[in-house]
Design a protein around this motif. Sequence first.
Motif, PDB file in Angstrom:
ATOM      1  N   THR A  68       0.846  -1.190   0.000  1.00 39.30           N
ATOM      2  CA  THR A  68       0.000   0.000   0.000  1.00 39.30           C
ATOM      3  C   THR A  68       0.884   1.243   0.000  1.00 39.30           C
ATOM      4  N   PRO A  69       0.305   2.417  -0.347  1.00 40.14           N
ATOM      5  CA  PRO A  69       1.103   3.651  -0.344  1.00 40.14           C
ATOM      6  C   PRO A  69       1.595   4.041   1.052  1.00 40.14           C
ATOM      7  N   SER A  70       0.905   3.611   2.095  1.00 39.11           N
ATOM      8  CA  SER A  70       1.291   4.005   3.452  1.00 39.11           C
ATOM      9  C   SER A  70       2.395   3.131   4.043  1.00 39.11           C
ATOM     10  N   ASP A  74      10.208  -1.664   0.837  1.00 40.48           N
ATOM     11  CA  ASP A  74       9.821  -2.436  -0.349  1.00 40.48           C
ATOM     12  C   ASP A  74       8.340  -2.794  -0.370  1.00 40.48           C
ATOM     13  N   ARG A  75       7.583  -2.556   0.715  1.00 46.38           N
ATOM     14  CA  ARG A  75       6.138  -2.839   0.732  1.00 46.38           C
ATOM     15  C   ARG A  75       5.301  -1.604   0.388  1.00 46.38           C
ATOM     16  N   LYS A  76       5.969  -0.490   0.099  1.00 42.44           N
ATOM     17  CA  LYS A  76       5.266   0.738  -0.296  1.00 42.44           C
ATOM     18  C   LYS A  76       4.867   0.615  -1.760  1.00 42.44           C
ATOM     19  N   SER A  91      11.982  -1.759  -9.098  1.00 39.19           N
ATOM     20  CA  SER A  91      13.183  -1.713  -8.276  1.00 39.19           C
ATOM     21  C   SER A  91      14.336  -2.375  -9.015  1.00 39.19           C
ATOM     22  N   LYS A  92      15.549  -2.036  -8.643  1.00 38.53           N
ATOM     23  CA  LYS A  92      16.717  -2.687  -9.225  1.00 38.53           C
ATOM     24  C   LYS A  92      16.904  -4.071  -8.635  1.00 38.53           C
ATOM     25  N   SER A  93      16.321  -4.309  -7.481  1.00 37.72           N
ATOM     26  CA  SER A  93      16.428  -5.605  -6.825  1.00 37.72           C
ATOM     27  C   SER A  93      15.271  -6.499  -7.275  1.00 37.72           C
ATOM     28  N   PRO A  94      15.538  -7.647  -7.903  1.00 34.74           N
ATOM     29  CA  PRO A  94      14.464  -8.509  -8.384  1.00 34.74           C
ATOM     30  C   PRO A  94      13.552  -9.028  -7.272  1.00 34.74           C
ATOM     31  N   SER A  95      14.059  -9.131  -6.051  1.00 38.20           N
ATOM     32  CA  SER A  95      13.231  -9.650  -4.959  1.00 38.20           C
ATOM     33  C   SER A  95      12.195  -8.626  -4.497  1.00 38.20           C
TER      34      SER A  95
END
Length: 143
Positions: A68-70, A74-76, A91-95
């Motif tokens: 979510t935006p809040s 990495d969970r934003k 993201s540059k990180s595949p994970s």
Amino acid sequence: MKKMRLFILALVVIFGVQLTALPAQAHASSATTPKALRGTWFEYRGSGKFNVIKITPHRVSYNGRSYTPSKKADRKLQVNKWGSWYLFNKSKSPSKDLGQYKTTKKLINGSYKKVLVKYHGIGTYHVFPSHKYEHRYSYKVLD
């Protein structure tokens, strides 16, 4: 020497004007998901199990992990558009990257159904119908 300085100054002014006149390429990022992608989508994993993606206006849930935006880090949730594809959490990180998504129609049980296609990795396409079908429709282009 004066003519050379004047010529260089004129070139700098001309290039400066041209650079300011060029439109800037904007890669808009938003936290609102497109209407076409919203809904609950299922991918058959086998043995009666499914990967589930649920997309609402301001939330993406993938197998129980919510973005979510809040949220932080990495969970934003961030939504970017690239051609006809939408990127979630680019993201540059595949994970951390959730992949690229778009909707299309696929032949399922004799009729065309709307499906969510996820591209993540080289040549791998995961197909998520909006209903639970015990058949895997995902495919790879390169093997």
